[in-house]
Design an enzyme around this catalytic site. Structure first.
Site, PDB file in Angstrom:
ATOM      1  N   LYS A  88      15.723  -4.085  -0.631  1.00 25.99           N
ATOM      2  CA  LYS A  88      13.727  -3.592  -0.210  1.00 25.99           C
ATOM      3  C   LYS A  88      14.283  -2.296  -0.353  1.00 25.99           C
ATOM      4  O   LYS A  88      14.632  -1.828   0.108  1.00 25.99           O
ATOM      5  CB  LYS A  88      12.930  -4.058   1.082  1.00 25.99           C
ATOM      6  CG  LYS A  88      12.154  -3.767   1.113  1.00 25.99           C
ATOM      7  CD  LYS A  88      11.201  -4.420   2.332  1.00 25.99           C
ATOM      8  CE  LYS A  88       9.432  -4.258   1.858  1.00 25.99           C
ATOM      9  NZ  LYS A  88       8.579  -4.956   3.088  1.00 25.99           N
ATOM     10  N   SER A 163       5.187  -6.794   1.609  1.00 24.38           N
ATOM     11  CA  SER A 163       5.598  -6.262   0.365  1.00 24.38           C
ATOM     12  C   SER A 163       6.505  -6.535  -0.420  1.00 24.38           C
ATOM     13  O   SER A 163       6.947  -5.995  -0.975  1.00 24.38           O
ATOM     14  CB  SER A 163       5.675  -4.990   1.235  1.00 24.38           C
ATOM     15  OG  SER A 163       5.715  -5.012   2.405  1.00 24.38           O
ATOM     16  N   SER A 187       5.591  -9.345   6.327  1.00 25.54           N
ATOM     17  CA  SER A 187       6.012  -8.925   4.698  1.00 25.54           C
ATOM     18  C   SER A 187       7.655  -8.913   3.943  1.00 25.54           C
ATOM     19  O   SER A 187       8.055  -9.232   3.264  1.00 25.54           O
ATOM     20  CB  SER A 187       6.403  -7.357   4.621  1.00 25.54           C
ATOM     21  OG  SER A 187       5.374  -6.543   3.851  1.00 25.54           O
TER      22      SER A 187
HETATM   23  N1  GLN Z   1       0.532  -7.044   3.992  1.00 29.26           N
HETATM   24  C1  GLN Z   1       0.551  -6.819   5.120  1.00 29.26           C
HETATM   25  C2  GLN Z   1      -0.108  -4.922   5.375  1.00 29.26           C
HETATM   26  O1  GLN Z   1      -0.330  -4.850   4.345  1.00 29.26           O
HETATM   27  C3  GLN Z   1       1.769  -6.459   6.307  1.00 29.26           C
HETATM   28  C4  GLN Z   1       2.644  -5.188   5.621  1.00 29.26           C
HETATM   29  C5  GLN Z   1       3.741  -5.770   5.576  1.00 29.26           C
HETATM   30  O2  GLN Z   1       4.635  -6.366   6.705  1.00 29.26           O
HETATM   31  N2  GLN Z   1       4.283  -4.987   5.424  1.00 29.26           N
HETATM   32  O3  GLN Z   1       0.026  -4.309   6.287  1.00 29.26           O
END
Ligand code: GLN
Length: 494
Positions: A88, A163, A187
């Site tokens: 990532k 994400s 994510s």
């Molecule tokens: N979707 C969640 C957020 O937008 C989690 C994102 C993540 O785990 N990086 O904060």
């Protein structure tokens, strides 16, 4: 646009464990394996958009080093030596740009490697490239990336999740057998669920955050993903380490995750107590998801597990607590991107004051969702509101952790859905932040409590014919339980 074709074959369809065996026995070379994945990326990524950067030369150079060791009969640096990985683009790397999918960091080259990346290099794992994400890991669909849209290999009109959608799409399409992500609120687990792959959020503090660009430091945790439970365990073992450069890193030996994955695949679940959270059985869940999850609970029971309902009343308040704590920490962490210390600089024409340059830089460099979070967090932390919002959210966080503690007095592992529905259509939720936030209802509690969790495939929803993920959660430092139960479940379904 070239058509994307789902089934992959040959080397790109094998598991990492199978590839490692072939490479280490000399049946194929790491170069062949790495090249096969690079070819698959070249074939499919115009449509899928999983990668922001592909580092072919660097990956092949590592592959050649491993091949030379195999040829010379030398000891290999790890069980995964020679098997390539996708990372990532939130982990800094010295040999490729790191953007966090933000215009703010366009072209940024780090002077050092993240600890996770150092661990991958030490293990002789070729890095194929850097995968797409929502900007600074904020989002649930990859639609907040400043660079490109990533598509779900199961249906290219749909999101691969977020994400970490890039890594998940790469795994599901055969572009990579292994992937690295970060999980602040889901994510790693949520994209795994939407793409039919496996993803693990380790216990907080067991994988170093050094060089992992911070979103919300008390929640962020790097973790492994792959297409099988065993592969995920093998990668987990490579990346977990105690690190003096991360103030919250713990000096506790990693639970025996690989042994647990191997034992689990061969064994049953007799004597294992598995909790099912009462609060997660919501009328809003998609019927096909609910049916697949109910079937998964039955399968766990068939394997000998005892299924027990657990009550976690404070999970109903998770959304408010998460979005106050997450945004507060974001507003603080992202203050360093001001065009002075880090990041894009705007208004640098000699006509603006330092404050104006910072304001212009941030206005130009950040996307809408990141700005929304910074504003929410700044407000929550401001004088006069701190007690009402941040402090209150921390109290709710403690109550959520307490719900887990009580539940784990009754059960060994908790099972749950990962998402309320299968992958949604691209564009469907972009204009409705609350709907996007609500999608993470089932993954957030774990991060607030710092516990380990896994998402693994639980078949397809009958009503949409898209993958459903089963979530497993365990007490802190008991990551091995996820692998034992996950491997048993996976083996029973094979
Ligand atoms: N979707 C969640 C957020 O937008 C989690 C994102 C993540 O785990 N990086 O904060």
């Amino acid at each position: 646009m070239t058509e994307y074709t789902t089934p992959t074959s040959g080397l790109t369809s094998l598991s990492a464990a199978e590839l490692a065996e072939k490479i280490h026995s000399g049946e194929v070379t790491s170069r062949e394996v790495t090249q096969a994945h690079l070819d698959r990326i070249a074939e499919t990524d115009e449509v899928l958009g999983a990668f922001l950067h592909v580092g072919a030369e660097e990956a092949l150079a590592v592959a050649d080093e491993i091949d030379a060791k195999v040829a010379a009969g030398e000891e290999l640096p790890s069980a995964l030596a020679g098997v390539p990985v996708a990372v990532k683009d939130l982990f800094v790397t010295t040999d490729a740009p790191t953007t966090a999918a933000s215009k703010m960091l366009e072209g940024y080259m780090s002077p050092y490697d993240a600890t996770v990346v150092q661990n991958l290099r030490a293990a002789g794992v070729p890095i194929l490239g850097k995968t797409n994400l929502d900007e600074f890991a904020m989002g649930s669909s990859n639609e907040n990336s400043a660079y490109k849209l990533t598509r779900n290999p199961h249906d290219t009109e749909r999101t691969p999740g977020g994400s970490g959608g890039g890594t998940a799409a790469a795994l599901a399409s055969g572009q990579a057998p292994l992937g690295i992500g970060t999980d602040t609120g889901g994510s790693i687990r949520q994209p795994a669920a939407l793409t039919g792959t496996v993803g693990v959020k380790p216990t907080y503090g067991t994988v170093s955050r050094y060089g992992m660009i911070a979103a919300a430091s008390s929640l962020d945790q790097g973790g492994p993903s792959a297409r099988t439970v065993l592969d995920t365990a093998l990668l987990h073992e490579v990346i977990a380490s105690h690190d003096a450069f991360d103030a919250t890193s713990v000096d506790t030996p990693l639970a025996p995750v690989v042994a647990a994955a191997r034992e689990g695949a061969a064994g049953d679940l007799k004597g294992t107590k598995i909790g099912v959270v009462k609060q997660f059985n919501r009328p809003g869940n998609q019927p096909g998801v609910q049916a697949a999850i109910t079937k998964a609970y039955d399968e766990l029971a068939n394997l000998g597990a005892e299924i027990i309902e657990v009550d976690c009343p404070h999970f109903d308040d998770v959304m408010g607590a998460y979005y106050i704590i997450q945004t507060s920490e974001v507003s603080s962490n992202l203050s360093r991107f001001d065009g002075m210390r880090y990041g894009h600089r705007g208004g640098d024409d000699g006509q603006h004051s330092a404050n104006e340059v910072m304001a212009i830089s941030r206005a130009e460099g950040f996307g809408d969702e990141v700005k929304r979070r910074i504003m929410l967090g700044t407000y929550a932390l401001s004088v006069g509101y701190y007690d009402a919002y941040y402090l209150q959210a921390q109290r709710v966080r403690a109550l959520i952790a307490q719900d887990f503690t009580k539940a784990f007095e009754q059960v060994d592992v908790i099972a749950a859905p990962v998402t309320p529905t299968t992958a949604f259509k691209l564009g469907e939720k972009v204009d409705d932040p609350l709907a996007m936030y609500n999608f993470d209802l089932f993954t957030l509690p774990l991060n607030l409590a710092g516990l380990p969790g896994m998402s693994l495939p639980a078949g397809f929803a009958e009503d949409t014919n898209l993958p459903v993920g089963l979530q497993l959660m365990a007490p802190a430092f008991k990551d091995d339980r996820l692998y034992r139960v996950g491997a048993a479940f996976e083996a029973a379904r094979a």
